[in-house]
Design a protein around this motif. Sequence first.
Motif, PDB file in Angstrom:
ATOM      1  N   SER A 100      -9.521  48.316  73.845  1.00  0.00           N
ATOM      2  CA  SER A 100     -11.086  48.353  73.199  1.00  0.00           C
ATOM      3  C   SER A 100     -11.128  47.466  71.279  1.00  0.00           C
ATOM      4  O   SER A 100      -9.507  48.395  70.986  1.00  0.00           O
ATOM      5  CB  SER A 100     -11.747  49.946  73.389  1.00  0.00           C
ATOM      6  N   ARG A 104     -16.385  50.122  75.222  1.00  0.00           N
ATOM      7  CA  ARG A 104     -17.266  51.815  74.976  1.00  0.00           C
ATOM      8  C   ARG A 104     -18.825  50.752  74.471  1.00  0.00           C
ATOM      9  O   ARG A 104     -18.494  50.574  73.358  1.00  0.00           O
ATOM     10  CB  ARG A 104     -15.836  52.930  74.612  1.00  0.00           C
ATOM     11  N   LYS A 153     -30.655  44.153  78.878  1.00  0.00           N
ATOM     12  CA  LYS A 153     -29.830  43.864  77.792  1.00  0.00           C
ATOM     13  C   LYS A 153     -28.377  43.172  77.709  1.00  0.00           C
ATOM     14  O   LYS A 153     -28.043  42.768  78.652  1.00  0.00           O
ATOM     15  CB  LYS A 153     -29.016  46.080  77.976  1.00  0.00           C
ATOM     16  N   ASN A 163     -23.058  39.327  75.694  1.00  0.00           N
ATOM     17  CA  ASN A 163     -23.068  39.093  77.090  1.00  0.00           C
ATOM     18  C   ASN A 163     -23.647  37.430  76.966  1.00  0.00           C
ATOM     19  O   ASN A 163     -24.376  37.377  76.794  1.00  0.00           O
ATOM     20  CB  ASN A 163     -24.324  39.700  78.483  1.00  0.00           C
TER      21      ASN A 163
HETATM   22  C1  BT5 Z   1     -23.707  50.134  73.261  1.00  0.00           C
HETATM   23  O1  BT5 Z   1     -24.087  51.707  73.931  1.00  0.00           O
HETATM   24  O2  BT5 Z   1     -24.948  49.119  73.699  1.00  0.00           O
HETATM   25  C2  BT5 Z   1     -22.502  49.655  72.478  1.00  0.00           C
HETATM   26  C3  BT5 Z   1     -21.530  48.521  73.465  1.00  0.00           C
HETATM   27  C4  BT5 Z   1     -21.214  47.794  72.339  1.00  0.00           C
HETATM   28  C5  BT5 Z   1     -19.776  47.359  72.969  1.00  0.00           C
HETATM   29  C6  BT5 Z   1     -19.052  46.243  72.076  1.00  0.00           C
HETATM   30  S1  BT5 Z   1     -17.910  45.297  72.331  1.00  0.00           S
HETATM   31  C7  BT5 Z   1     -16.503  44.730  70.903  1.00  0.00           C
HETATM   32  C8  BT5 Z   1     -16.742  47.213  71.199  1.00  0.00           C
HETATM   33  N1  BT5 Z   1     -15.424  47.590  71.305  1.00  0.00           N
HETATM   34  C9  BT5 Z   1     -15.998  48.526  72.519  1.00  0.00           C
HETATM   35  O3  BT5 Z   1     -14.996  48.999  72.948  1.00  0.00           O
HETATM   36  N2  BT5 Z   1     -17.090  48.784  72.371  1.00  0.00           N
HETATM   37  C10 BT5 Z   1     -17.659  47.767  71.068  1.00  0.00           C
HETATM   38  P1  BT5 Z   1     -24.953  52.361  74.227  1.00  0.00           P
HETATM   39  O4  BT5 Z   1     -26.142  52.230  73.777  1.00  0.00           O
HETATM   40  O5  BT5 Z   1     -23.915  53.807  74.719  1.00  0.00           O
HETATM   41  O6  BT5 Z   1     -24.724  51.235  75.801  1.00  0.00           O
HETATM   42  C11 BT5 Z   1     -23.711  51.089  77.198  1.00  0.00           C
HETATM   43  C12 BT5 Z   1     -24.506  52.073  78.298  1.00  0.00           C
HETATM   44  O7  BT5 Z   1     -25.245  50.080  78.383  1.00  0.00           O
HETATM   45  C13 BT5 Z   1     -23.866  51.302  79.046  1.00  0.00           C
HETATM   46  O8  BT5 Z   1     -23.835  53.591  79.671  1.00  0.00           O
HETATM   47  C14 BT5 Z   1     -24.598  50.958  80.771  1.00  0.00           C
HETATM   48  O9  BT5 Z   1     -25.659  51.607  81.424  1.00  0.00           O
HETATM   49  C15 BT5 Z   1     -24.970  49.327  79.870  1.00  0.00           C
HETATM   50  N3  BT5 Z   1     -23.933  47.683  79.607  1.00  0.00           N
HETATM   51  C16 BT5 Z   1     -22.367  48.817  79.630  1.00  0.00           C
HETATM   52  N4  BT5 Z   1     -22.228  47.356  79.681  1.00  0.00           N
HETATM   53  C17 BT5 Z   1     -23.161  46.245  79.725  1.00  0.00           C
HETATM   54  C18 BT5 Z   1     -23.379  45.165  79.549  1.00  0.00           C
HETATM   55  N5  BT5 Z   1     -22.116  44.530  79.793  1.00  0.00           N
HETATM   56  N6  BT5 Z   1     -24.161  44.696  79.500  1.00  0.00           N
HETATM   57  C19 BT5 Z   1     -25.711  45.308  79.839  1.00  0.00           C
HETATM   58  N7  BT5 Z   1     -25.280  46.784  79.453  1.00  0.00           N
HETATM   59  C20 BT5 Z   1     -24.216  47.077  79.453  1.00  0.00           C
END
Ligand code: BT5
Length: 327
Positions: free
Chosen positions: A94, A122, A190, A215
């Motif tokens: 990550s 994450r 999203k 994305n």
């Molecule tokens: C977020 O959490 O939306 C924060 C995501 C942050 C990702 C970045 S990437 C660079 C950095 N390094 C990391 O390891 N993380 C950050 P949250 O609001 O908790 O949403 C998570 C939820 O979004 C998951 O439970 C899925 O339902 C959905 N999800 C997971 N991957 C996705 C994707 N690629 N596109 C859209 N939805 C996604």
Amino acid sequence: MHFTMKDEILKRFLNANGEPISGQVLADELQVSRTAIWKHLQTLKQEGYEFETVKKRGYKLVTVPDKVDMGQLQQFLKTTRYGRQVHYFESVESTQLVAHELVREGAPDGTVIIAEHQTAGRGRMMREWESSEGKGIWMTIIIRPEIAPHQAPQFTLVTAVAVVNAMKAMFKNFTPEIKWPNDILIKGKKTTGILTEMVAEADRIQALLIGIGINVNQQMDDFPEALQPIATSIAIEEGEPIERVHLVANVLDFLEHYSDMYVKNGFGFIKTLWEESSGTIGKRVKATTLREVVEGEAISITENGVLEIRQANGEVKGIYSADIEIL
Ligand code: BT5
């Protein structure tokens, strides 16, 4: 990774717009041997750049790989600090974890960590973030603003405003909307998630680690089945593949500008920008916090970034952190 001789050479080829550059001229200008130039070109070839030899005129860059690398990024950036130091990885667990290590080592304000692929990306509360290889922007920016710890959540909103405006400046076929607090949606799906983490003492922030996952070039079947109903990518919505490095540069430009403005002038201006792009205000929402579920109309965000919801009985509740469902 700092700006190296190899990056300087690449920059010149990218600036030459496909015209050949003589190895001798490069060697003279950069004050290195022709063998050194040749070695750097070999390294670039291994990274996916392709050169053609043009008789008597030198080398011509003919293929640029779709990578978010330092040489290209520096080309597009207008910032003074953000993205001026980049740590680039093919694959990491990550980018947030790498950022925590770099904060401990004293990485300067604006340091960026980017990966083509995350094996354990994450979200909030340790949820998974799907980070497919080479298709998205998976990055963390380390910033060191002079603010108090309680202001940290506002940076999620500052970041959302920066990402949404970078998208609006580049793409014309869709209108992105911010969903409080940390999502950017296109037509309700999203495309971006933001994760703000903090390293702080009692009254002072050492660093914020702003994780941004966008994305970009996925097609629908690149997403796992569970995400297909709720996720989308810019390429799907715009209708064509996107050069990721351009978007990274734009996000960093907007983010540096807005965070400086926030530190100098406070939250007022950001709040206005946020409301302009909000897909939450004025909607009926269901907010699930750790303690309760609140349903009603989202009426505003406060100066502290708190979401206010007017419930059916007229009572207004302030929500600090929650998952929001738009009803
Ligand atoms: C977020 O959490 O939306 C924060 C995501 C942050 C990702 C970045 S990437 C660079 C950095 N390094 C990391 O390891 N993380 C950050 P949250 O609001 O908790 O949403 C998570 C939820 O979004 C998951 O439970 C899925 O339902 C959905 N999800 C997971 N991957 C996705 C994707 N690629 N596109 C859209 N939805 C996604």
